[in-house]
Design a protein around this motif. Sequence first.
Motif, mmCIF file in Angstrom:
data_model
loop_
_atom_site.group_PDB
_atom_site.id
_atom_site.type_symbol
_atom_site.label_atom_id
_atom_site.label_comp_id
_atom_site.label_asym_id
_atom_site.label_seq_id
_atom_site.Cartn_x
_atom_site.Cartn_y
_atom_site.Cartn_z
ATOM 1 N N LYS A 179 34.414 42.432 32.837
ATOM 2 C CA LYS A 179 34.096 43.619 33.645
ATOM 3 C C LYS A 179 35.087 44.758 33.409
ATOM 4 C CE LYS A 179 36.570 42.152 37.786
ATOM 5 N NZ LYS A 179 37.396 41.196 37.043
ATOM 6 N N TRP B 296 34.320 47.698 40.668
ATOM 7 C CA TRP B 296 32.913 47.553 41.062
ATOM 8 C C TRP B 296 32.310 48.873 41.528
ATOM 9 C CZ3 TRP B 296 29.911 44.428 38.952
ATOM 10 C CH2 TRP B 296 30.391 43.212 38.472
ATOM 11 N N TYR C 195 30.409 41.683 43.029
ATOM 12 C CA TYR C 195 30.800 42.902 43.742
ATOM 13 C C TYR C 195 30.858 42.686 45.256
ATOM 14 C CZ TYR C 195 25.717 43.515 44.282
ATOM 15 O OH TYR C 195 24.394 43.321 44.571
#
Length: 518
Positions: A46, A185, A234
């Motif tokens: 991520k 996120w 998230y």
Amino acid sequence: MEIDRAVRESVDRRLQTKYQNAVYVIQRAFSLYEFEQVAFSFNGGKDSTVLLHLLRAGYYLHQGKSECSNQHLSDNALKCPIRTIYFESPCAFPEINSFTYETARDFDFFLVLLSYDLQLETIHSDFKSGLEALLKKKPTKAIFLGTRIGDPNAVGQEQFSPSSIGWPPFMRVNPILDWSYRDVWAFLLTSKVKYCSLYDQGYTSIGSIYDTVPNALLSVADSPSMKENFKPAYMLADGRLERAGRNKKLVLKDDNASLNNGVASIPLNGSFRASIIIVGDEILFGITEDMLSGTLCKKLHGIGWQTTRVAVVQNEIDSVAEEVEGRKATNDMVFLFGGFGPMNSDVSLAGVAKAFGVRLAPDEEFEEYLRHLIGQHCIGDRNEMALLPEGITELLHHKKLPLPLIKCQNVVILSATNICELETQWECLLELPSVPLVQSTPFTSKYLSTTLSDVEIAQTISKLCLEFSDIYMGCHRKSRVTPSIISFVGKDKSRLELAAQRLSSSFPDGSFYEHRCD
Ligand SMILES: Cc1cc2nc3c(=O)[nH]c(=O)nc-3n(C[C@H](O)[C@H](O)[C@H](O)COP(=O)(O)O)c2cc1C
Ligand SMILES: Nc1ncnc2c1ncn2[C@@H]1O[C@H](COP(=O)(O)OP(=O)(O)OP(=O)(O)O)[C@@H](O)[C@H]1O
Ligand SMILES: [Mg+2]
């Protein structure tokens, strides 16, 4: 450009600041180095996915500037044909591998795969030798990484940090060093970009297939089958627990066995043990004096605790880490003063994190306190004071404290700078249930003064020490010409009296007088 627009149009001011700063770092790097001489270390995770899109935005803005034109940039500019390195490993999740390849194809990366042929692959595919080979093949001055301050290896790194000693020479560029889990996120969701599917299955940080599972904090029992399901990454509320699905390297040592999550259960030698660490170059320079440790020793003594050591160390991460590491294992509690704040010499928390082998990670709750207390303008972009050791930190709230105290397992960081503040913090600590400052049987003391010389009394005291192993016996004096004062300290008053009486009776009458020590 769509990413840029999405962030600018969002209502998230914090995200906008983080985004602007990161894109600025990227633009600086593109100005400092030739485009062919920079690379992007991408692994489908991520953090590197965030970086990929920031690079696109930074490249777009950089191109716009260098071409100095107002005309609309072609669609090609939305891509960032940067050299991209991926250390492929047989231990990677297949989803990570496929996401990396698909993304590279979608964004037209120039993908330099640092994988080896079958015979060598599993033996030599480490970062260091891979980078050595890369640098030999093609000059590479800077590499963009998705490192965030929380990573154990991020300690001491800046947005531009030369590679470590022993590594091939290049600049590590870390545009999202100061981003929190929530920032990551916020960016991925606001900009609506694709990310690896594992994050929707409860994985919050991804290592290898052998050391990574979905984060248990996102687990939901799926009735009626009761099959375990996970919420998406998230939804993890507390970013400090991002690595809860990763095998922890942190292992409590055997001699820490009496500590249950920092709570002492078996007192050593009949009393709890504490140690005090003062982080203070200025004390070591002789510019200031340590006023606090003496008071804290008295307070600890007063509740029956034994202080085993007071150490003054330099404002250096390694000095703090070394001392904390040594003390935390053999003491029920460690108290640390100094080196806490926004200055570059304030390294105490980094030292504590290093001692526990964890990352320093942005703590949004603490940041909120700081913002309330100091105001936005005083904190700075990096909010360094809000970086706390990840996964081991507890904030100790008390209505008398303007800022919670920080406790990392059995290490308490005291922010007191004078005795009055220390008194307040001590009172709060005593009232807090999560701080195991158990009131144990208090110590009692007795003092005898004598004009006999040390040589005359030394042997008798040595013998008495063997006989009364539960009583501390020591000797101090104000000067070489004033009487010596013999201290008897212990928890059993009758034993203490007996030891004192045995000493007096070993010498002619009138050799010892009771003394009051205030
Ligand atoms: C491009 C690149 C450059 C790196 N440079 C360094 C370095 O200069 N010093 C260092 O100690 N580690 C370096 N590393 C290793 C990383 O610090 C770290 O060990 C790696 O990202 C794996 O993280 P993990 O141990 O959390 O899985 C580098 C890794 C990569 C991919
Ligand atoms: N195998 C790899 N190939 C290329 N770069 C890598 C590799 N492993 C790590 N990196 C670099 O190190 C950075 C930090 O890795 P880290 O694992 O902390 O983050 P991530 O993989 O992006 O996200 P996550 O924390 O969710 O796993 C990555 O963003 C990437 O730049
Ligand atoms: Mg990863």
